[in-house]
Design an enzyme around this catalytic site. Structure first.
Site, PDB file in Angstrom:
ATOM      1  CE  LYS A 174      -7.484  13.042   0.882  1.00 44.58           C
ATOM      2  NZ  LYS A 174      -7.202  12.299  -0.633  1.00 44.58           N
ATOM      3  NE  ARG A 175      -2.511   7.835   6.607  1.00 51.28           N
ATOM      4  CZ  ARG A 175      -1.357   7.699   6.317  1.00 51.28           C
ATOM      5  NH1 ARG A 175      -0.378   8.149   6.950  1.00 51.28           N
ATOM      6  NH2 ARG A 175      -1.208   7.273   4.965  1.00 51.28           N
ATOM      7  CG  HIS A 208      -2.007  -0.869   1.314  1.00 56.06           C
ATOM      8  ND1 HIS A 208      -3.289  -0.552   0.361  1.00 56.06           N
ATOM      9  CD2 HIS A 208      -2.137  -2.104   1.451  1.00 56.06           C
ATOM     10  CE1 HIS A 208      -4.136  -1.538   0.544  1.00 56.06           C
ATOM     11  NE2 HIS A 208      -3.585  -2.430   1.217  1.00 56.06           N
ATOM     12  CE  LYS A 224      -3.053  10.248   3.116  1.00 52.42           C
ATOM     13  NZ  LYS A 224      -3.531   9.457   1.908  1.00 52.42           N
ATOM     14  CB  THR A 243     -10.534   4.347  -1.105  1.00 49.88           C
ATOM     15  OG1 THR A 243     -10.293   4.587   0.326  1.00 49.88           O
ATOM     16  CG2 THR A 243      -9.734   2.897  -1.576  1.00 49.88           C
ATOM     17  CE  LYS A 256     -14.455   5.325   0.614  1.00 50.96           C
ATOM     18  NZ  LYS A 256     -13.653   5.600   2.105  1.00 50.96           N
TER      19      LYS A 256
END
Length: 1170
Positions: A903-904, A711, A909, A1014, A1018
């Site tokens: 998100k985290r 991952h 990110k 992911t 969504k």
């Protein structure tokens, strides 16, 4: 609101409570008539209830019915009805009438007068559809109290009646009152509705008061509406292929029944037929339902199909109208057992469990109130929302367990090859709604809960999110389980039952604070403790060598510490299937042997410490590994999970098979990232040390059962453990890993020759000043398949972190692009959009076949569809706005663009890039004139996510977002043009509110750093447009929905290494420098605290590793394009429709099918329908 199909009444002659079906009773003149009619019809009920010689005065004219002492809640009556028990006569005494009295009142039963003897009664006409039709008889005023106990019913019974009483109107909850009668008579017509149709009509008329003495009375009977008079049971079914050009019309007419429409719809669905429209017409107790039906191919029904439809319709209608309740289904898997081979006791069990739990409203109500009393230990007549939630959850769980047990029985009989998914995280979210939808009982429970006086949405809010995961890794695992169940694949998940999860995030003064997430404090009704399923897990100690009976060298691990792993099962239901699979979680408990030894020697403190050490293993997800103790606990957790899971799988396998070498024929083990990789060494240990296999056979089994999902593409994210820690904590495993590595290195010499640097890079043991075990290398060496989670990611790992392995074993490497379950993330969380998609597609088949949503593309320009699409989005935004108001106290503009990044929190990110752009936007708006501000597109910026407790930079980013929001949201010159929020404690439930409301979602990681992602899938499914880089799954999303329907910016992955090397020479955009200067100036406060952020981006040692400076200008250009597109509502809406239409590929159903076919080699195993 429907009336019960059965009622509780007082059989006063026998002095006990009895239950009879509702029947028709002619209007009569008293208790004798009631008794006579009940006796004559066999199914009618006459009521005579306690009276009194004194009554309170009638409410004055100024007193509204709702303020009368006789006002009651229909919910109370439903609870009483569902309880089906008698209360002592003392319960009839109360200032405003006790529950029993009020329930009888609500049912339309009015008191007859009477002191100690007989009463002048009231007869009540009730039809089989559950509706009141007419009433008559004399009655004392509502609100009278009985001090004499039960009255007795008899022909012309003696007693006195009050001659000064009059009726009092009442307003049951949820019923509408029409007072259209003459003033001289108080007639009230009450109409309840169920799914838009009338089901109950009650006459609440006051009658003339009976004269005492003989107990005789004169009734006043009336028919409120001629059409509402109940008729004898009967029904007609007509299936017509000629009346409509396009559809087959199915007409079902008869007396209305609770749940009739829902059950009829389920018959069509079970036969594979599509109901395109339904017209429902009811008058009083009569119902005429017309269904517009097509077959599975979208055509009118054939002659054979019409014949096959008529039989179940007739059978169901007969059961409903002749018996009062649908016939329950026979449990599907029981006939698979050969009954003649059963022992007598098993035959008894077979018969007892042969019938499924009834799924009708009354049965559900009974189940709920029974759980209130017997499971929650509450008062079934008076329980609160929390008790109601737990009772409802256990009621649903009953049905869930039934399906789950049948699935496991069927799997045991068929004995298919199974997959077991090992993951440290399963971010499941709430279970109640998901189970209701998947079991297809959501409407049923909505109605039942409503009749008990609650709203289903309120009960849903009582549930805490299961704290079993943190980010995308855990949510992916949860989606995969949902798809396994829905697609009928035989699989289980294995994880850890964390007592406190990762942490509960609080934001205080802009800073993240971590608190334990006490999600199990009030128990988890969805889990089943398996105290009998437990295994000893060993740690520490030493390894002994010995020679076995065959003169072979063997090893024995003498543990220094043992704990028990106890199983907790969590059923996972599939959608539109009988299959329900399992998530088994392990909890740490102290070893009984060690506890007993400590207590026997009087060392109670040692025993308590042992208990705490055992329980700490399953206490917290991802303990802080900045300390040696934290590292040790993490490795303990991983071994705990793997050892318990593998022991459990081997035990189950050996119940069917004796030859352990055949394990790969029945078992596939999927490693979700490197965390469970210690399972490789543990399975080797179990096979050699406990099962007696040699090394070669054991290694052959291991390499055939394991597959590994990677991952990450970040080398620093690949897990590794100090050899010294492994030797101390898991000494036998370290021996095995050394041997695996030795054999591997020896085999590589023949393939790579004397390239020792290459061998060193591939070695499982990292040789350095401090030696480490590389868990990713171990996983690659031991697994038959290694897969990435997006096309770009799978290519990157072949040429970066696993380059050497790919060159040797190219056949091992595959891509399996992630997906998400469209059930939770679209159909369930966005019902408005679900309705539109279903209408366009023509059925709800897309819920299990997501590519069908591509039908939306053809209508993307339809003005009517666009208008409805925008209306759904506005409604979702309103819900999120209410949530923001609740969490922050700030009201937001619904017409603003909702711009989301959740998100985290991590540097790669790039939440930091987002907030830098927000600062730029804020500064730009502040410099505008009032006229210029009129052209600004208003935005509501929402950021959310957790930072790991030890990740200081991520915590500083959270503080910066909060500081900017505090300034912007309180700047009167900005107003509604810009709002900024950091929403705390981001979890699945919060995501279910945020994602459907998104206009724009940000997925802006540095190219080549995000494996897949992911959340982007969504958002795209729900019509939220994406602004992002060409990273992870964004690349494939752009291919599916069109890059023109996204806002793409930034450098590409192949450019990143060169740009990083040249970063110090790169001249950043002046706007980027200006934003950094604003932060430095202290405009948002905390300048010193934010200094490390500035230094990472612009300092002499920072280097801007994630290239924010390089991408900033391109990012601003993309944001400007977003604004321009937003101003064109038709174009924006068209893009959002195409986003949903192009999301078909990103269902986890597709992903799981690919895993099953290409990696696990398992087949579907569908449990037969009943």
């Amino acid at each position: 609101m429907a009336v019960a199909s059965r009622v509780t009444h007082w059989a006063t002659a026998a002095g006990r409570c009895a239950e009879l079906p509702i029947g028709r009773v002619e209007a009569g003149g008293g208790a004798d008539c009631a008794t006579r009619q009940a006796t004559k019809s066999g199914h009618g009920i006459g009521y005579a209830v306690p009276g009194t010689a004194s009554c309170r005065p009638e409410p004055s004219a100024s007193q509204s019915p709702s303020s009368s002492s006789s006002v009651v809640s229909f919910s109370a009556c439903a609870r009483f009805r569902a309880s089906r028990r008698r209360l002592p006569s003392s319960d009839f005494v109360g200032e405003s009438g006790t529950l029993t009295e009020r329930c009888l009142h609500l049912r339309g039963i009015r008191r007859g007068g009477g002191g100690g003897g007989g009463v002048g009664g009231l007869s009540l006409a009730l039809n089989r559809a559950g509706g009141w039709t007419r009433v008559g008889g004399s009655a004392c005023q509502w609100g009278c109290r009985s001090r004499s106990g039960m009255g007795r019913t008899g022909p012309r019974g003696g007693g006195t009646t009050s001659s000064s009483c009059a009726s009092s109107p009442f307003s049951p909850r949820g019923l509408r009152r029409f007072d259209d009668s003459p003033p001289s008579r108080r007639w009230g017509k009450y109409v309840g509705e169920e799914v838009g149709r009338v089901v109950a009509v009650a006459d609440a008329a006051g009658g003339r008061v009976g004269q005492g003495g003989s107990g005789s009375s004169t009734s006043t009977a009336a028919i409120l509406n001629k059409e509402s008079v109940a008729e004898e049971p009967g029904f007609t079914i007509n299936i017509d292929n000629e009346a409509d050009e396009k559809y087959t019309l199915v007409e079902v007419a008869g007396q209305n029944r609770r749940g009739l429409l829902l059950n009829m719809m389920s018959i069509f669905r079970d036969l594979g037929m599509q109901v395109m429209r339904a017209n429902v017409d009811t008058v009083g107790s009569k119902a005429q339902n017309v269904f517009y039906v097509l077959n599975s191919t979208g055509q009118k029904l054939t002659d054979d199909e019409r014949g096959s439809l008529r039989k179940p319709l007739e059978a169901y209608a007969s059961a409903v109208w002749e018996e009062g309740k649908p016939t329950p289904a026979v449990r599907s898997v029981v006939p698979l057992v050969e009954q003649e081979k059963m022992s007598p006791e098993n035959q008894v069990r077979h018969r007892l469990m042969e019938i499924r739990i009834r799924n009708d409203v009354l049965s559900v109500e009974e189940s709920i109130v029974n759980h209130v009393e017997r499971t929650v230990a509450g008062n079934r007549y008076d329980f609160d929302t929390t008790e109601a939630y737990h009772a409802v959850a256990h009621s649903v769980r009953d049905r869930l367990i039934e399906s789950w047990t049948d699935t496991e029985v069927y799997f045991q009989k068929v004995n298919p090859k199974r997959v077991f998914y090992l993951s440290m995280e399963f971010l499941m979210g709430r279970s109640l709604l998901n189970c209701l939808y998947n079991l297809d009982v959501k409407n049923l429970y909505t109605e039942a809960v409503s009749q008990l006086g609650f709203k289903l949405e309120d009960l849903v809010e009582e549930e805490r999110d299961a704290a079993l995961g943190n980010g995308g890794l855990g949510r992916l695992a949860a989606c995969f389980l949902d798809s396994m169940a829905s697609m009928n694949y035989p699989g289980w998940g294995y994880g850890i039952r964390y007592q406190y999860g990762m942490f509960r995030q609080l934001i205080l003064n802009g800073f993240q604070h971590e608190q334990p997430d006490y999600w199990l404090t009030f128990c988890n009704p969805w889990e089943i403790e398996r105290a009998n399923v437990n295994y000893e897990i060993q740690f520490y100690g030493h390894v002994e060598s010995y020679t076995d009976s065959q003169n072979r060298q063997r090893f024995r691990w003498v543990a220094g510490e043992q704990v028990q792993a106890v199983a907790y099962d969590n059923p996972v239901p599939g959608y539109a299937t009988e299959n329900t699979i399992n998530l088994r979680l392990w909890a740490g408990k102290p070893s009984s042997e060690f506890d007993l030894q400590s207590f026997n020697t009087g060392d109670y403190v040692a025993a308590i410490l042992a208990k705490q050490r055992a329980e700490s293993i399953s206490s917290v997800l991802y303990p802080d590994d900045r300390t040696n103790q934290g590292k040790e606990l993490r490795l303990k957790q991983q071994h705990f999970l793997c050892s318990a899971t593998l022991q459990d799988i081997l035990r189950s396998f050996k119940e069917k098979e004796k030859d352990i070498t055949k394990l790969p024929e029945k078992v596939s083990l999927q490693l979700n990232d490197t965390h469970p990789t210690i399972g490789v060494a543990e399975l080797m240990r179990l096979l050699m040390d406990q099962e007696g296999l040699g090394w070669t056979k054991s290694w052959d089994v291991v390499t055939k059962v394991f597959s590994f999902t990677n991952h990450t593409v970040l080398p620093e994210a690949l897990e590794k453990w100090p050899v010294s820690l492994m030797e101390r904590l898991l000494p036998r495993h370290m021996q095995i890993i050394y041997q695996i590595n030795f054999n591997f290195i020896q085999s590589m010499k023949s393939k790579v020759g004397d390239d020792y640097s290459k061998v060193a890079r591939m070695s499982i043991i990292e040789e350095a000043d401090v030696k480490y075990v590389r868990m990713a290398n171990l996983a690659v060496v031991a697994s038959h398949t290694v897969n990435g989670v997006a096309q770009i990611h799978s290519e990157l790992i072949k040429h970066t972190i696993f380059k050497e392995f790919y060159e040797i074993w190219p056949h091992k490497f595959q891509n399996k692009t992630n997906g998400v379950t469209q059930r939770r993330w679209l159909a369930f969380c966005n019902p408005g959009l679900r309705a539109i998609i279903t209408e366009v597609v023509g059925s709800e088949d897309w819920i299990t076949d997501l590519p069908l949503v591509k039908a939306l593309a053809a209508k993307a320009d339809d003005p009517e569809l666009q208008e409805r699409w925008r209306a759904v989005k506005l409604d979702n935004k309103r819900k999120l706005a209410n949530l923001i108001l609740k969490l922050t106290g700030v009201k937001v503009n619904l017409e603003a663009m909702f711009d989301i990044q959740v998100k985290r929190i991590h540097e790669y990110k790039r939440q930091l890039l987002n907030i830098l752009q927000v600062i730029h936007r804020y500064e730009k708006i502040k410099r505008m004139s009032p006229e210029e501000k009129k052209n600004v597109v208003p935005r509501v910026i929402v950021i959310g996510g957790k930072a790991a407790p030890g990740y200081e930079m991520a915590k500083r980013i959270i503080k910066l977002v909060s500081a900017v929001g505090e300034v912007v949201n309180n700047d009167p010159s900005i107003g509604d043009l810009l709002k900024v929020f950091f929403l705390p404690d981001y979890n699945v439930s919060l995501a279910e509110a945020i994602i459907p409301a998104s206009d724009l979602s940000q997925h802006i990681s540095t190219a080549g750093t995000e494996a897949s992602g992911t959340s982007n899938m969504k958002f795209a499914m729900n019509g939220g447009l994406i602004i992002g880089t060409m990273d992870g799954a964004n690349v494939e999303i752009a291919e599916e929905i069109g890059e023109e329907n996204m806002f793409i910016f930034g450098v590409r992955a192949n450019e990143v290494p060169r740009l990083r090397a040249e970063r110090r020479l790169f001249r950043t955009d002046p706007r980027f420098n200006q934003v950094l200067n604003v932060i430095r100036s202290g405009q948002f406060g905390w300048a010193d605290y934010f200094t490390p952020i500035i230094e990472v981006l612009d300092g002499p040692s920072g280097g801007d590793y994630y290239l924010l400076g390089n991408d900033f200008a391109s990012y601003l250009d993309a944001q400007a394009l977003v604004d321009d597109t937003w101003r064109d509502k038709e174009k924006w809406t068209r893009m959002t429709i195409l986003s949903t239409a192009g999301s078909g590929k990103f269902s986890s159903d597709r992903t799981i099918h690919e895993y099953a076919k290409d990696i696990w080699h398992i087949d579907q195993c569908k449990v037969p329908s009943p």
